[in-house]
Write a protein that holds these residues in place. Structure first.
Motif, PDB file in Angstrom:
ATOM      1  N   CYS A  48       0.839  -1.204   0.000  1.00  0.00           N
ATOM      2  CA  CYS A  48       0.000   0.000   0.000  1.00  0.00           C
ATOM      3  C   CYS A  48       0.871   1.249   0.000  1.00  0.00           C
ATOM      4  O   CYS A  48       0.626   2.195  -0.760  1.00  0.00           O
ATOM      5  N   ARG A  84       1.269   4.461  -2.703  1.00  0.00           N
ATOM      6  CA  ARG A  84       1.170   5.866  -2.301  1.00  0.00           C
ATOM      7  C   ARG A  84       2.426   6.633  -2.679  1.00  0.00           C
ATOM      8  O   ARG A  84       2.355   7.781  -3.137  1.00  0.00           O
ATOM      9  N   ARG A  85       3.591   6.023  -2.511  1.00  0.00           N
ATOM     10  CA  ARG A  85       4.845   6.679  -2.896  1.00  0.00           C
ATOM     11  C   ARG A  85       4.829   6.979  -4.402  1.00  0.00           C
ATOM     12  O   ARG A  85       5.144   8.098  -4.827  1.00  0.00           O
ATOM     13  N   PHE A 135       1.538   9.667  -5.024  1.00  0.00           N
ATOM     14  CA  PHE A 135       1.553  10.978  -4.372  1.00  0.00           C
ATOM     15  C   PHE A 135       2.927  11.647  -4.364  1.00  0.00           C
ATOM     16  O   PHE A 135       3.033  12.826  -4.696  1.00  0.00           O
ATOM     17  N   GLU A 157       3.253  13.202   3.157  1.00  0.00           N
ATOM     18  CA  GLU A 157       2.524  11.961   2.841  1.00  0.00           C
ATOM     19  C   GLU A 157       2.384  11.033   4.035  1.00  0.00           C
ATOM     20  O   GLU A 157       1.359  10.420   4.252  1.00  0.00           O
ATOM     21  N   TRP A 158       3.433  10.898   4.811  1.00  0.00           N
ATOM     22  CA  TRP A 158       3.428   9.931   5.918  1.00  0.00           C
ATOM     23  C   TRP A 158       3.026  10.626   7.209  1.00  0.00           C
ATOM     24  O   TRP A 158       3.469  11.733   7.481  1.00  0.00           O
ATOM     25  N   ASP A 177      -0.910   6.337   9.884  1.00  0.00           N
ATOM     26  CA  ASP A 177      -0.565   5.099   9.177  1.00  0.00           C
ATOM     27  C   ASP A 177      -0.451   3.914  10.134  1.00  0.00           C
ATOM     28  O   ASP A 177      -0.727   2.787   9.758  1.00  0.00           O
ATOM     29  N   HIS A 228      -5.764  -0.282   6.268  1.00  0.00           N
ATOM     30  CA  HIS A 228      -5.233  -0.103   4.920  1.00  0.00           C
ATOM     31  C   HIS A 228      -5.838  -1.172   4.018  1.00  0.00           C
ATOM     32  O   HIS A 228      -5.897  -2.341   4.396  1.00  0.00           O
ATOM     33  N   THR A 279      -4.870   1.416  -3.612  1.00  0.00           N
ATOM     34  CA  THR A 279      -4.955   1.387  -2.154  1.00  0.00           C
ATOM     35  C   THR A 279      -5.863   2.486  -1.639  1.00  0.00           C
ATOM     36  O   THR A 279      -6.199   3.434  -2.357  1.00  0.00           O
ATOM     37  N   ARG A 282      -6.018   8.730   1.284  1.00  0.00           N
ATOM     38  CA  ARG A 282      -4.883   8.132   0.587  1.00  0.00           C
ATOM     39  C   ARG A 282      -5.354   7.129  -0.475  1.00  0.00           C
ATOM     40  O   ARG A 282      -4.761   6.088  -0.682  1.00  0.00           O
ATOM     41  N   ALA A 317      -5.451   5.779  -3.930  1.00  0.00           N
ATOM     42  CA  ALA A 317      -4.487   5.889  -5.030  1.00  0.00           C
ATOM     43  C   ALA A 317      -4.571   4.659  -5.923  1.00  0.00           C
ATOM     44  O   ALA A 317      -4.699   3.539  -5.436  1.00  0.00           O
TER      45      ALA A 317
END
Length: 141
Positions: free
Chosen positions: A15, A19-20, A23, A34-35, A39, A44, A56, A70, A72
């Motif tokens: 997940c 996102r990496r 985003f 982002e983080w 989390d 998730h 995700t 989040r 994505a």
């Protein structure tokens, strides 16, 4: 396409990799934006096909509301309806968990997408700190 709760560290890492890619790399959101601490406590969700991870979303509990965020989808899966599939799965799971409503902070360009899923925009547009304009949206579950 399989959409399920990411219950192991390996699935959660998948997940985070999505996102990496979406985003941080595509949208150029600074990594520290982002983080966050959520989390560690969020639910998730991971969408996978026969070739691997595809999308995700996460859910944070806020009293009787499920805060969805989040969301994505990897570039190769966009335009396939996967984003809507993920949202429907997450919303169904949130309802099964007893949440009465869902809320999210939509990037402005995505408001019509979430509107088709029953979300209604509320309040003014705002910059969430990423430089991208957002708007609060809510839906009853």
């Amino acid at each position: 396409m399989k959409i399920a709760l990411a219950e192991t560290d390996a699935l959660k890492q998948a997940c985070f990799a999505i996102r990496r890619a979406v985003f941080i790399e595509e949208q150029r959101i600074p990594e520290p934006e982002e983080w966050d601490d959520y989390d560690a406590i969020a639910l998730h969700y991971l969408a996978e096909d026969a070739f691997g991870p595809a999308g995700t979303a996460r859910v944070i509990s806020r009293d009787d509301s499920a805060k969805i965020g989040r969301v994505a989808v990897l570039q190769r899966h966009r335009g396939t309806g996967l984003g809507a599939q993920i949202m429907r799965a997450v919303m169904a799971d949130a309802k099964a968990r007893g949440f009465a409503r869902a809320e999210l902070e939509s990037q402005v360009y995505a408001i019509p997408f979430y509107g088709r899923l029953g979300f209604v925009a509320e309040g003014p547009e705002y910059d969430d700190g990423s430089g991208i304009m957002h708007r609060l949206m809510r839906a009853d579950l």
